[in-house]
Design a protein around this motif. Structure first.
Motif, mmCIF file in Angstrom:
data_model
loop_
_atom_site.group_PDB
_atom_site.id
_atom_site.type_symbol
_atom_site.label_atom_id
_atom_site.label_comp_id
_atom_site.label_asym_id
_atom_site.label_seq_id
_atom_site.Cartn_x
_atom_site.Cartn_y
_atom_site.Cartn_z
ATOM 1 N N VAL A 1 0.844 -1.200 0.000
ATOM 2 C CA VAL A 1 0.000 0.000 0.000
ATOM 3 C C VAL A 1 0.874 1.243 0.000
ATOM 4 O O VAL A 1 0.621 2.196 -0.741
ATOM 5 N N TYR A 2 1.904 1.233 0.823
ATOM 6 C CA TYR A 2 2.790 2.386 0.917
ATOM 7 C C TYR A 2 3.505 2.631 -0.408
ATOM 8 O O TYR A 2 3.621 3.757 -0.865
ATOM 9 N N ASN B 1 6.831 14.854 -4.770
ATOM 10 C CA ASN B 1 7.413 15.764 -5.761
ATOM 11 C C ASN B 1 8.869 15.340 -5.959
ATOM 12 O O ASN B 1 9.680 15.430 -5.038
ATOM 13 N N LEU B 2 9.211 14.897 -7.155
ATOM 14 C CA LEU B 2 10.557 14.383 -7.407
ATOM 15 C C LEU B 2 11.619 15.472 -7.430
ATOM 16 O O LEU B 2 12.808 15.179 -7.362
ATOM 17 N N ASP B 3 11.223 16.734 -7.531
ATOM 18 C CA ASP B 3 12.185 17.833 -7.548
ATOM 19 C C ASP B 3 12.649 18.225 -6.146
ATOM 20 O O ASP B 3 13.623 18.945 -5.996
ATOM 21 N N ALA B 4 11.955 17.763 -5.121
ATOM 22 C CA ALA B 4 12.307 18.110 -3.741
ATOM 23 C C ALA B 4 12.903 16.881 -3.048
ATOM 24 O O ALA B 4 13.184 15.867 -3.674
ATOM 25 N N HIS B 5 13.089 16.980 -1.730
ATOM 26 C CA HIS B 5 13.667 15.891 -0.941
ATOM 27 C C HIS B 5 12.666 14.739 -0.827
ATOM 28 O O HIS B 5 11.683 14.822 -0.095
ATOM 29 N N THR B 6 12.944 13.671 -1.526
ATOM 30 C CA THR B 6 12.029 12.533 -1.599
ATOM 31 C C THR B 6 11.899 11.822 -0.256
ATOM 32 O O THR B 6 10.791 11.504 0.181
ATOM 33 N N ASN B 7 13.030 11.551 0.403
ATOM 34 C CA ASN B 7 12.990 10.836 1.680
ATOM 35 C C ASN B 7 12.226 11.619 2.738
ATOM 36 O O ASN B 7 11.464 11.041 3.521
ATOM 37 N N GLN B 8 12.435 12.920 2.763
ATOM 38 C CA GLN B 8 11.733 13.757 3.728
ATOM 39 C C GLN B 8 10.222 13.719 3.465
ATOM 40 O O GLN B 8 9.432 13.624 4.408
ATOM 41 N N GLN B 9 9.842 13.766 2.217
ATOM 42 C CA GLN B 9 8.422 13.700 1.879
ATOM 43 C C GLN B 9 7.814 12.356 2.274
ATOM 44 O O GLN B 9 6.685 12.296 2.790
ATOM 45 N N LEU B 10 8.554 11.276 2.040
ATOM 46 C CA LEU B 10 8.064 9.951 2.432
ATOM 47 C C LEU B 10 7.882 9.850 3.938
ATOM 48 O O LEU B 10 6.902 9.268 4.416
ATOM 49 N N LEU B 11 8.825 10.402 4.701
ATOM 50 C CA LEU B 11 8.696 10.371 6.159
ATOM 51 C C LEU B 11 7.495 11.180 6.625
ATOM 52 O O LEU B 11 6.753 10.748 7.523
ATOM 53 N N ILE B 12 7.285 12.342 6.028
ATOM 54 C CA ILE B 12 6.147 13.175 6.411
ATOM 55 C C ILE B 12 4.838 12.472 6.077
ATOM 56 O O ILE B 12 3.901 12.446 6.892
ATOM 57 N N LEU B 13 4.746 11.891 4.882
ATOM 58 C CA LEU B 13 3.531 11.176 4.503
ATOM 59 C C LEU B 13 3.297 9.952 5.391
ATOM 60 O O LEU B 13 2.158 9.650 5.759
ATOM 61 N N LEU C 1 0.050 9.378 7.763
ATOM 62 C CA LEU C 1 -0.701 8.131 7.726
ATOM 63 C C LEU C 1 -0.809 7.510 9.123
ATOM 64 O O LEU C 1 -1.864 7.015 9.514
ATOM 65 N N THR C 2 0.275 7.581 9.882
ATOM 66 C CA THR C 2 0.262 7.063 11.251
ATOM 67 C C THR C 2 -0.680 7.865 12.137
ATOM 68 O O THR C 2 -1.438 7.287 12.928
ATOM 69 N N LEU C 3 -0.665 9.186 12.005
ATOM 70 C CA LEU C 3 -1.573 10.022 12.804
ATOM 71 C C LEU C 3 -3.032 9.730 12.479
ATOM 72 O O LEU C 3 -3.877 9.680 13.387
ATOM 73 N N ILE C 4 -3.333 9.530 11.215
ATOM 74 C CA ILE C 4 -4.703 9.204 10.831
ATOM 75 C C ILE C 4 -5.127 7.865 11.444
ATOM 76 O O ILE C 4 -6.230 7.733 11.974
ATOM 77 N N ALA C 5 -4.244 6.873 11.390
ATOM 78 C CA ALA C 5 -4.559 5.558 11.956
ATOM 79 C C ALA C 5 -4.749 5.642 13.463
ATOM 80 O O ALA C 5 -5.697 5.068 14.016
#
Length: 89
Positions: free
Chosen positions: A15-16, A25-37, A41-45
């Motif tokens: 799913v992830y 957004n591939l032009d920005a920090h990908t790892n940081q975006q993945l951690l934020i998302l 997702l964890t907060l919603i759960a």
């Protein structure tokens, strides 16, 4: 035990991997975006499960009332008798 089960669950990873890239957004920090998302997702759960626990606790208190138990026993008795009659017919 639950956290270990989630970490080893392949459905969570699928799913992830399939759902999250469309928000990256591939032009920005990908790892940081993945951690934020992942954090979102964890907060919603966690929020959902807190609401669920609160509702179940409220319903549990309501189920313990003698008036409800008596009505529930009568309704389930009528339902079981109805199933028995339907089976006979």
């Amino acid at each position: 035990q639950g956290a270990l089960s989630n970490f080893l669950n392949p459905k969570t990873v699928l799913v992830y991997i399939t759902f999250m890239p469309q928000f990256i957004n591939l032009d920005a920090h990908t790892n940081q975006q993945l951690l934020i998302l992942g954090f979102i997702l964890t907060l919603i759960a966690v929020g959902w499960f807190l609401i669920l626990v609160y509702v179940i606790d409220y319903v549990k208190k309501w189920f313990k009332k003698p008036v409800f138990q008596k009505a529930f026993q009568r309704c389930s008795g009528v339902l079981l008798i109805g199933f028995g009659i339907r089976t006979i017919v």
